[in-house]
Design a protein around this motif. Structure first.
Motif, PDB file in Angstrom:
ATOM      1  N   ASN A 266       0.844  -1.187   0.000  1.00  0.00           N
ATOM      2  CA  ASN A 266       0.000   0.000   0.000  1.00  0.00           C
ATOM      3  C   ASN A 266       0.884   1.243   0.000  1.00  0.00           C
ATOM      4  O   ASN A 266       1.697   1.436   0.892  1.00  0.00           O
ATOM      5  CB  ASN A 266      -0.869  -0.054   1.270  1.00  0.00           C
ATOM      6  N   GLN A 267       0.704   2.078  -0.985  1.00  0.00           N
ATOM      7  CA  GLN A 267       1.544   3.271  -1.106  1.00  0.00           C
ATOM      8  C   GLN A 267       1.202   4.357  -0.092  1.00  0.00           C
ATOM      9  O   GLN A 267       1.961   5.279   0.117  1.00  0.00           O
ATOM     10  CB  GLN A 267       1.403   3.846  -2.519  1.00  0.00           C
ATOM     11  N   ILE A 268       0.034   4.246   0.507  1.00  0.00           N
ATOM     12  CA  ILE A 268      -0.409   5.275   1.453  1.00  0.00           C
ATOM     13  C   ILE A 268       0.282   5.049   2.799  1.00  0.00           C
ATOM     14  O   ILE A 268       0.183   3.959   3.360  1.00  0.00           O
ATOM     15  CB  ILE A 268      -1.936   5.208   1.647  1.00  0.00           C
ATOM     16  N   PRO A 269       0.974   6.053   3.325  1.00  0.00           N
ATOM     17  CA  PRO A 269       1.645   5.870   4.613  1.00  0.00           C
ATOM     18  C   PRO A 269       0.662   5.800   5.769  1.00  0.00           C
ATOM     19  O   PRO A 269      -0.500   6.204   5.644  1.00  0.00           O
ATOM     20  CB  PRO A 269       2.535   7.101   4.728  1.00  0.00           C
TER      21      PRO A 269
ATOM     22  N   MET B 250      -9.834   8.942  -6.250  1.00  0.00           N
ATOM     23  CA  MET B 250     -10.679   7.753  -6.133  1.00  0.00           C
ATOM     24  C   MET B 250     -11.621   7.952  -4.952  1.00  0.00           C
ATOM     25  O   MET B 250     -11.237   8.539  -3.927  1.00  0.00           O
ATOM     26  CB  MET B 250      -9.841   6.481  -5.984  1.00  0.00           C
ATOM     27  N   THR B 251     -12.851   7.554  -5.126  1.00  0.00           N
ATOM     28  CA  THR B 251     -13.865   7.819  -4.100  1.00  0.00           C
ATOM     29  C   THR B 251     -14.685   6.564  -3.795  1.00  0.00           C
ATOM     30  O   THR B 251     -14.749   5.635  -4.607  1.00  0.00           O
ATOM     31  CB  THR B 251     -14.858   8.916  -4.561  1.00  0.00           C
ATOM     32  N   THR B 252     -15.282   6.596  -2.648  1.00  0.00           N
ATOM     33  CA  THR B 252     -16.231   5.544  -2.300  1.00  0.00           C
ATOM     34  C   THR B 252     -17.282   6.112  -1.352  1.00  0.00           C
ATOM     35  O   THR B 252     -17.051   7.156  -0.721  1.00  0.00           O
ATOM     36  CB  THR B 252     -15.529   4.335  -1.650  1.00  0.00           C
TER      37      THR B 252
ATOM     38  N   ASP C  91     -17.008  -1.220   2.361  1.00  0.00           N
ATOM     39  CA  ASP C  91     -16.515  -2.300   1.511  1.00  0.00           C
ATOM     40  C   ASP C  91     -15.319  -1.768   0.721  1.00  0.00           C
ATOM     41  O   ASP C  91     -15.482  -0.868  -0.121  1.00  0.00           O
ATOM     42  CB  ASP C  91     -17.639  -2.752   0.561  1.00  0.00           C
ATOM     43  N   HIS C  92     -14.130  -2.319   1.012  1.00  0.00           N
ATOM     44  CA  HIS C  92     -12.926  -1.775   0.365  1.00  0.00           C
ATOM     45  C   HIS C  92     -12.850  -2.120  -1.123  1.00  0.00           C
ATOM     46  O   HIS C  92     -11.999  -1.588  -1.838  1.00  0.00           O
ATOM     47  CB  HIS C  92     -11.670  -2.249   1.105  1.00  0.00           C
ATOM     48  N   GLU C  93     -13.740  -2.979  -1.568  1.00  0.00           N
ATOM     49  CA  GLU C  93     -13.693  -3.360  -2.989  1.00  0.00           C
ATOM     50  C   GLU C  93     -14.645  -2.540  -3.854  1.00  0.00           C
ATOM     51  O   GLU C  93     -14.834  -2.847  -5.025  1.00  0.00           O
ATOM     52  CB  GLU C  93     -14.012  -4.855  -3.130  1.00  0.00           C
ATOM     53  N   SER C  94     -15.243  -1.522  -3.284  1.00  0.00           N
ATOM     54  CA  SER C  94     -16.205  -0.748  -4.097  1.00  0.00           C
ATOM     55  C   SER C  94     -15.790   0.719  -4.265  1.00  0.00           C
ATOM     56  O   SER C  94     -16.625   1.606  -4.317  1.00  0.00           O
ATOM     57  CB  SER C  94     -17.597  -0.824  -3.467  1.00  0.00           C
ATOM     58  N   TRP C  95     -14.502   0.945  -4.341  1.00  0.00           N
ATOM     59  CA  TRP C  95     -14.029   2.294  -4.659  1.00  0.00           C
ATOM     60  C   TRP C  95     -14.186   2.540  -6.166  1.00  0.00           C
ATOM     61  O   TRP C  95     -14.235   1.585  -6.956  1.00  0.00           O
ATOM     62  CB  TRP C  95     -12.556   2.452  -4.277  1.00  0.00           C
ATOM     63  N   LYS C  96     -14.280   3.812  -6.514  1.00  0.00           N
ATOM     64  CA  LYS C  96     -14.424   4.175  -7.925  1.00  0.00           C
ATOM     65  C   LYS C  96     -13.265   5.086  -8.338  1.00  0.00           C
ATOM     66  O   LYS C  96     -12.895   6.006  -7.592  1.00  0.00           O
ATOM     67  CB  LYS C  96     -15.736   4.947  -8.158  1.00  0.00           C
TER      68      LYS C  96
ATOM     69  N   THR D 158     -14.665   0.458 -11.110  1.00  0.00           N
ATOM     70  CA  THR D 158     -14.615  -0.039  -9.738  1.00  0.00           C
ATOM     71  C   THR D 158     -13.226  -0.592  -9.449  1.00  0.00           C
ATOM     72  O   THR D 158     -12.710  -1.413 -10.216  1.00  0.00           O
ATOM     73  CB  THR D 158     -15.677  -1.138  -9.539  1.00  0.00           C
ATOM     74  N   VAL D 159     -12.636  -0.111  -8.374  1.00  0.00           N
ATOM     75  CA  VAL D 159     -11.284  -0.556  -8.008  1.00  0.00           C
ATOM     76  C   VAL D 159     -11.265  -0.941  -6.523  1.00  0.00           C
ATOM     77  O   VAL D 159     -12.206  -0.646  -5.784  1.00  0.00           O
ATOM     78  CB  VAL D 159     -10.237   0.562  -8.265  1.00  0.00           C
ATOM     79  N   THR D 160     -10.197  -1.570  -6.118  1.00  0.00           N
ATOM     80  CA  THR D 160     -10.044  -1.946  -4.713  1.00  0.00           C
ATOM     81  C   THR D 160      -9.297  -0.842  -3.977  1.00  0.00           C
ATOM     82  O   THR D 160      -8.267  -0.354  -4.455  1.00  0.00           O
ATOM     83  CB  THR D 160      -9.269  -3.274  -4.597  1.00  0.00           C
ATOM     84  N   GLY D 161      -9.818  -0.453  -2.832  1.00  0.00           N
ATOM     85  CA  GLY D 161      -9.207   0.602  -2.033  1.00  0.00           C
ATOM     86  C   GLY D 161      -8.559   0.043  -0.788  1.00  0.00           C
ATOM     87  O   GLY D 161      -8.421  -1.172  -0.633  1.00  0.00           O
ATOM     88  N   PRO D 162      -8.159   0.917   0.115  1.00  0.00           N
ATOM     89  CA  PRO D 162      -7.489   0.449   1.336  1.00  0.00           C
ATOM     90  C   PRO D 162      -8.446  -0.309   2.255  1.00  0.00           C
ATOM     91  O   PRO D 162      -9.626   0.030   2.349  1.00  0.00           O
ATOM     92  CB  PRO D 162      -7.024   1.745   2.004  1.00  0.00           C
ATOM     93  N   VAL D 163      -7.897  -1.315   2.908  1.00  0.00           N
ATOM     94  CA  VAL D 163      -8.685  -2.045   3.907  1.00  0.00           C
ATOM     95  C   VAL D 163      -8.704  -1.207   5.182  1.00  0.00           C
ATOM     96  O   VAL D 163      -7.659  -0.839   5.703  1.00  0.00           O
ATOM     97  CB  VAL D 163      -8.049  -3.426   4.183  1.00  0.00           C
ATOM     98  N   MET D 164      -9.893  -0.860   5.638  1.00  0.00           N
ATOM     99  CA  MET D 164     -10.005  -0.094   6.880  1.00  0.00           C
ATOM    100  C   MET D 164     -10.999  -0.801   7.790  1.00  0.00           C
ATOM    101  O   MET D 164     -12.102  -1.137   7.360  1.00  0.00           O
ATOM    102  CB  MET D 164     -10.506   1.329   6.597  1.00  0.00           C
ATOM    103  N   ASN D 165     -10.587  -0.996   9.007  1.00  0.00           N
ATOM    104  CA  ASN D 165     -11.494  -1.632   9.967  1.00  0.00           C
ATOM    105  C   ASN D 165     -12.264  -0.538  10.700  1.00  0.00           C
ATOM    106  O   ASN D 165     -11.831  -0.046  11.748  1.00  0.00           O
ATOM    107  CB  ASN D 165     -10.696  -2.502  10.935  1.00  0.00           C
ATOM    108  N   ILE D 166     -13.370  -0.110  10.111  1.00  0.00           N
ATOM    109  CA  ILE D 166     -14.153   0.975  10.702  1.00  0.00           C
ATOM    110  C   ILE D 166     -15.611   0.555  10.897  1.00  0.00           C
ATOM    111  O   ILE D 166     -16.504   1.396  10.970  1.00  0.00           O
ATOM    112  CB  ILE D 166     -14.090   2.260   9.828  1.00  0.00           C
ATOM    113  N   ASP D 167     -15.825  -0.758  10.956  1.00  0.00           N
ATOM    114  CA  ASP D 167     -17.206  -1.250  11.046  1.00  0.00           C
ATOM    115  C   ASP D 167     -17.895  -0.825  12.335  1.00  0.00           C
ATOM    116  O   ASP D 167     -19.053  -0.442  12.324  1.00  0.00           O
ATOM    117  CB  ASP D 167     -17.231  -2.771  10.932  1.00  0.00           C
ATOM    118  N   ALA D 168     -17.192  -0.926  13.446  1.00  0.00           N
ATOM    119  CA  ALA D 168     -17.793  -0.576  14.742  1.00  0.00           C
ATOM    120  C   ALA D 168     -16.867   0.378  15.474  1.00  0.00           C
ATOM    121  O   ALA D 168     -15.781  -0.010  15.904  1.00  0.00           O
ATOM    122  CB  ALA D 168     -18.001  -1.850  15.562  1.00  0.00           C
ATOM    123  N   LEU D 169     -17.286   1.628  15.546  1.00  0.00           N
ATOM    124  CA  LEU D 169     -16.396   2.652  16.091  1.00  0.00           C
ATOM    125  C   LEU D 169     -17.035   3.393  17.257  1.00  0.00           C
ATOM    126  O   LEU D 169     -17.973   4.165  17.064  1.00  0.00           O
ATOM    127  CB  LEU D 169     -16.063   3.678  15.002  1.00  0.00           C
ATOM    128  N   PRO D 170     -16.530   3.189  18.469  1.00  0.00           N
ATOM    129  CA  PRO D 170     -16.949   4.065  19.562  1.00  0.00           C
ATOM    130  C   PRO D 170     -16.372   5.460  19.328  1.00  0.00           C
ATOM    131  O   PRO D 170     -15.275   5.595  18.786  1.00  0.00           O
ATOM    132  CB  PRO D 170     -16.311   3.435  20.805  1.00  0.00           C
TER     133      PRO D 170
END
Lengths: 117, 225
Positions: free
Chosen positions: B42-45, B158-160, B193-198, B203-215
């Motif tokens: 992943n190129q994003i730091p 790229m957006t989602t 869904d990291h696979e639904s970036w545009k 449609t492209v794959t984006g970064p995997v982010m675990n943000i499903d349940a966030l206090p």
């Protein structure tokens, strides 16, 4: 034609402001008796419209300079705080049901998160 | 042609200006702990600190019923950095909450509030890269004696979007009748869904982010009448 319609609508919107306010000279002479201050004293701060709020605070500032006291305005403020408390010091009907739903959902989310960890 | 929608807009704003406002606006700062991993591929730091955990934002509410408000709150996470190959990029996660809030005063000046509503989120990654465009170089060289080569900025994004819902419990203290401080604790459930970036319509794959349940905890300053 279009311009005439715009002018007519603007006139309808602005006419209450133009015709209903006190004369400027009257407000300059005695800011403490301005329409906005009287209205706030009688019906509370929340009775003022968005257009009247700046006028109220402007007149209140000048009035405080004249009478060298802010007790009247502190009183208006306190009266509004009391009114807010009286109006909404309990939950009734659907608002309480909504609050219970929120509490249940929030608790469930936290429990779910802690269990999944 | 003068259209009826303008009359509607005029009437709407005139109604707001001449009625009791019952509106409140707020500025807020939230704190949450998303998991936004980075990897060698992943190129994003890796984001950290303010760009990862803090959510500045604003909100706008209208009191439509005694003890109830409806409103919109927008919080965002912003990261501006360089990719591992040194190209400037920015990453924005926007959390846009459409909420109904009910409240009551337990004491004078002290209000408990309960908010619930859907959130429609948006993520975007923007990269500004400079590239040599041979067509421009040819045109520019044609006007001068020697070869001209100037890099041209090429920006891509790229957006989602994803859906979720939020729930908050808050405690608000009214410093004045028109100014309050509000502390909220809540939870955001996201269906990311990291696979639904545009990207450019594809449609492209984006970064995997675990943000499903966030206090989340937020502090707000509210101005309202």
């Amino acid at each position: 034609m279009v311009i005439m319609r715009i002018i007519t609508i603007l006139f309808i919107i602005l006419s209450p402001v133009i015709f209903a306010q006190q004369k400027d000279a009257e407000r300059e002479e005695n800011p403490c008796s301005s329409v906005q201050i009287k209205k706030a004293r009688a019906d509370g701060l929340r009775s003022l419209s968005i257009l009247e709020i700046p006028l109220y605070y402007y007149d209140a500032g000048r009035c405080m300079d004249v009478i060298q006291s802010n007790k009247v305005f502190e009183g208006i403020e306190q009266k509004q705080i009391n009114a807010d408390f009286t109006q909404s010091n309990r939950m009734q009907g659907w608002t309480s049901s909504f609050a219970y739903c929120t509490i249940i959902l929030l608790a469930t989310s936290y429990i779910d998160l802690s269990v999944s960890k | 042609m003068f259209q009826n929608r303008y009359l509607f807009i005029f009437s709407f704003f005139a109604g707001i200006l001449f009625s009791q406002p019952k509106m409140s606006i707020g500025m807020d700062l939230g704190y949450y702990k998303p998991v936004i991993p980075s990897s060698n591929e992943n190129q994003i730091p890796l984001a950290s600190g303010f760009s990862k955990d803090f959510l500045p934002g604003f909100s706008l509410y209208y009191q439509f019923f005694p003890g109830a408000r409806v409103g919109f709150a927008h919080s965002f996470s912003y990261q501006s950095d360089k990719t591992k190959s040194g190209t400037p990029f920015s990453r924005i996660l926007s959390y846009r909450m459409f909420q109904i809030e009910t409240y009551y005063f337990s004491k004078e000046r002290l209000e408990w509030n309960f908010s619930l509503g859907p959130i429609w989120n948006k993520g975007s990654i923007n990269i500004d890269v400079e590239v040599d465009v041979s067509e421009w170089d040819n045109v520019l060289s044609g006007f001068s004696d020697g070869d001209v080569s100037i890099a041209v900025a090429n920006s891509g994004k790229m957006t989602t979007s994803w859906f979720g819902f939020s729930s908050f419990i808050g405690l608000r203290y009214y410093v004045r009748s028109w100014c309050a401080v509000d502390i909220k604790t809540g939870f955001m459930n996201n269906y990311y869904d990291h696979e639904s970036w545009k990207f450019r319509g594809k449609t492209v794959t984006g970064p995997v982010m675990n943000i499903d349940a966030l206090p989340i905890v937020t502090v707000k300053v509210i101005f309202g009448w």
